[in-house]
Design a protein around this motif. Structure first.
Motif, short mmCIF file in Angstrom:
data_model
loop_
_atom_site.label_atom_id
_atom_site.label_comp_id
_atom_site.label_asym_id
_atom_site.label_seq_id
_atom_site.Cartn_x
_atom_site.Cartn_y
_atom_site.Cartn_z
N ARG A 166 0.32 7.38 -5.21
CA ARG A 166 1.28 6.29 -5.04
C ARG A 166 1.57 5.99 -3.58
O ARG A 166 1.59 4.83 -3.16
CB ARG A 166 2.58 6.66 -5.75
CG ARG A 166 3.68 5.66 -5.54
CD ARG A 166 4.86 6.01 -6.43
NE ARG A 166 5.94 5.07 -6.26
CZ ARG A 166 7.05 5.09 -7.00
NH1 ARG A 166 7.16 5.98 -7.94
NH2 ARG A 166 8.00 4.22 -6.80
N TRP A 167 1.78 7.03 -2.80
CA TRP A 167 2.20 6.83 -1.41
C TRP A 167 1.13 7.21 -0.39
O TRP A 167 1.31 6.95 0.80
CB TRP A 167 3.47 7.64 -1.12
CG TRP A 167 4.69 7.09 -1.78
CD1 TRP A 167 5.12 5.80 -1.72
CD2 TRP A 167 5.64 7.79 -2.59
NE1 TRP A 167 6.28 5.65 -2.45
CE2 TRP A 167 6.62 6.86 -2.99
CE3 TRP A 167 5.76 9.10 -3.00
CZ2 TRP A 167 7.70 7.21 -3.79
CZ3 TRP A 167 6.83 9.44 -3.79
CH2 TRP A 167 7.78 8.49 -4.18
N ASP A 172 -10.37 0.78 -0.23
CA ASP A 172 -10.08 2.12 -0.73
C ASP A 172 -8.78 2.61 -0.11
O ASP A 172 -8.70 2.82 1.10
CB ASP A 172 -11.21 3.07 -0.39
CG ASP A 172 -11.07 4.38 -1.13
OD1 ASP A 172 -12.08 4.95 -1.52
OD2 ASP A 172 -9.93 4.83 -1.32
N ASP A 173 -7.79 2.78 -0.94
CA ASP A 173 -6.47 3.14 -0.43
C ASP A 173 -6.47 4.49 0.27
O ASP A 173 -5.63 4.73 1.13
CB ASP A 173 -5.47 3.18 -1.58
CG ASP A 173 -5.03 1.80 -1.96
OD1 ASP A 173 -4.38 1.65 -2.98
OD2 ASP A 173 -5.35 0.86 -1.22
N HIS A 174 -7.39 5.34 -0.09
CA HIS A 174 -7.31 6.69 0.42
C HIS A 174 -8.28 6.95 1.57
O HIS A 174 -8.27 8.02 2.15
CB HIS A 174 -7.59 7.68 -0.71
CG HIS A 174 -6.65 7.52 -1.86
ND1 HIS A 174 -5.45 8.17 -1.94
CD2 HIS A 174 -6.72 6.75 -2.95
CE1 HIS A 174 -4.83 7.83 -3.04
NE2 HIS A 174 -5.57 6.97 -3.68
N LYS A 189 8.08 3.65 3.08
CA LYS A 189 7.15 4.51 3.82
C LYS A 189 6.50 3.79 4.99
O LYS A 189 5.82 4.44 5.79
CB LYS A 189 6.07 5.03 2.87
CG LYS A 189 6.60 5.85 1.70
CD LYS A 189 7.04 7.23 2.12
CE LYS A 189 7.33 8.10 0.91
NZ LYS A 189 7.75 9.46 1.30
N ALA A 193 -8.45 5.63 4.58
CA ALA A 193 -7.84 5.73 5.90
C ALA A 193 -7.27 7.12 6.14
O ALA A 193 -7.17 7.56 7.29
CB ALA A 193 -6.73 4.69 6.05
N ILE A 194 -6.91 7.77 5.08
CA ILE A 194 -6.38 9.13 5.24
C ILE A 194 -7.40 9.99 5.95
O ILE A 194 -7.09 10.71 6.90
CB ILE A 194 -6.06 9.72 3.86
CG1 ILE A 194 -5.00 8.87 3.16
CG2 ILE A 194 -5.60 11.15 4.01
CD1 ILE A 194 -4.84 9.23 1.71
N ARG A 199 0.81 -1.21 0.00
CA ARG A 199 0.00 0.00 0.00
C ARG A 199 0.84 1.26 0.00
O ARG A 199 0.58 2.19 -0.76
CB ARG A 199 -0.90 -0.01 1.24
CG ARG A 199 -1.71 1.24 1.42
CD ARG A 199 -2.68 1.06 2.55
NE ARG A 199 -3.49 2.25 2.74
CZ ARG A 199 -4.50 2.31 3.59
NH1 ARG A 199 -4.82 1.25 4.29
NH2 ARG A 199 -5.18 3.41 3.73
N TRP A 200 1.85 1.28 0.87
CA TRP A 200 2.62 2.51 1.03
C TRP A 200 4.03 2.42 0.47
O TRP A 200 4.73 3.42 0.41
CB TRP A 200 2.70 2.90 2.52
CG TRP A 200 1.42 3.39 3.07
CD1 TRP A 200 0.64 4.39 2.53
CD2 TRP A 200 0.73 2.96 4.24
NE1 TRP A 200 -0.47 4.58 3.32
CE2 TRP A 200 -0.44 3.72 4.37
CE3 TRP A 200 1.02 2.00 5.20
CZ2 TRP A 200 -1.34 3.54 5.41
CZ3 TRP A 200 0.12 1.83 6.24
CH2 TRP A 200 -1.04 2.60 6.34
N GLU A 250 -0.61 11.04 3.47
CA GLU A 250 0.12 11.16 4.73
C GLU A 250 1.57 10.74 4.61
O GLU A 250 2.34 10.91 5.55
CB GLU A 250 -0.58 10.36 5.83
CG GLU A 250 -0.39 8.85 5.72
CD GLU A 250 -1.40 8.22 4.79
OE1 GLU A 250 -1.66 8.78 3.72
OE2 GLU A 250 -1.90 7.13 5.14
N LYS A 251 1.99 10.20 3.46
CA LYS A 251 3.37 9.74 3.31
C LYS A 251 4.18 10.60 2.35
O LYS A 251 5.39 10.43 2.26
CB LYS A 251 3.39 8.29 2.82
CG LYS A 251 2.67 7.30 3.72
CD LYS A 251 3.47 6.98 4.97
CE LYS A 251 2.85 5.85 5.75
NZ LYS A 251 3.61 5.53 6.97
#
Lengths: 194, 194
Positions: free
Chosen positions: B11-12, B88-90, A16, B92-93, A11-12, B15-16
């Motif tokens: 990609r990251w 959903d990768d985003h 990271k 958690a942001i 994922r990261w 938060e990264k």
DNA sequence: AGACGATAAGACATATTGCGTCTCACTGTC
DNA sequence: GACAGTGAGACGCAATATGTCTTATCGTCT
């Protein structure tokens, strides 16, 4: 825990991921993580099978796992992969993993060591394909190879058995290079033989 | 530059991402980045159109952009998205973006503020669907909605024009919720009307 | 040629984050 | 009640990120 760590890496990206990320993904506290593993790097090392691949190349160099056939397959794979190095989320991890960069202890201690080991073994074999001294590209290709290994399912693979290792490469490594036109790219390699 | 920043976020994760990541992706030095933007957060704010979506919800609350129709569409979208919040990768942001967390100034200053604004507007509309006081889920759904907006192509969208905004939602937001069986999920909503 | 603006590279101090260890309180089991 | 396992969180230290600055380089314009 290992699955959670692997998921975090996917994922990261390796560079990271933090210990807190893994602990949260695994649903445990950081204290528990350190009770199960000596350090944060050890979790990633186990999750990404770093020690397995070290043993993989070690056995290749020792000729234990039918090194001649496998090394040729690896070289062909590397050469084929030359066609396109873009679009790989994990490639940059390896490309930047040199001592002194900002990737931290994991890459400094772990992955470059693997690449160096593999380079020493594969350099003379790859030379006819990529030319002498073109080590940067070789490192790139090996990086992709190693990452393919990392991202493969963690099913047990007997790396000491030639047939098992060969099947592993065919199943997990070769598809990772995304052949665009079947065997055409292979036919374009120098020798043409497999 | 903005495209590079957006690519880094995808990609990251927001938060990264670091200023160095964005500068490297854009092929410029950090000094140049600070010459073009006041700070690192400003790059992300522009790349992710944070200010745009603030204006988007502001105009909705003011009824400028056909608030009645659009708000109903938003509510329906939010309810449909209840079915599956995973993968959903985003997401958690946004879930973690509360003051005092470890996400840094960006989320503290930007995204939660947007969620709060949107929540105030949508809460009474969503209430019949999710029940009174279930704000945590509401925040989740809104987060996904907002992220869908962020990840949409940066083509110009006139948020002050009702038809343009409606077309934007149909094109970029609704598909992001990955309808699994066409309109079946929509038919399962309380009112059944669209 | 010389002046000028834009940029890359990198040093620098400060602020933030991550790491590993520790203590404390809670829970379930024997 | 004793005990082992766990979560929450504080702590000091190390590593990283941020933003500013200086220097050298490149291309453009006069």
């Amino acid at each position: 825990m290992l699955d959670a760590a692997k998921a975090c890496c996917e994922r990261w990206g390796i560079e990271k991921v933090t210990v807190d990320d893994i602990a949260a993904a695994a649903g445990v506290s950081r204290a528990t993580l350190y009770r199960l593993f000596p350090g944060g790097k050890d979790v990633l090392f186990d999750a990404l099978r770093v020690r397995d691949i070290e043993e993989f190349f070690t056995r290749l160099t020792a000729g234990v796992a039918g090194a001649d056939t496998l090394s040729e397959l690896l070289v062909r794979t590397v050469v084929v992969a030359t066609t396109d190095l873009r679009g790989d989320d994990h490639l940059a991890i390896m490309l930047a993993s040199e001592p002194g960069d900002t990737l931290g202890q994991l890459t400094v201690q772990g992955l470059p060591r693997i690449i160096r080991m593999a380079s020493l073994f594969l350099a003379p074999l790859v030379e006819p394909y990529v030319g002498r001294g073109d080590s940067s590209r070789l490192v790139e290709l090996l990086s992709r190879l190693v990452i393919s290994y990392f991202l493969a399912p963690s099913d047990h693979v007997d790396l000491g058995d030639a047939e098992s290792a060969r099947q592993f490469i065919s199943t997990y490594i070769l598809p990772a290079f995304e052949f665009t036109s079947g065997t055409s790219l292979i036919a374009a390699s120098p020798t043409g033989a497999l």
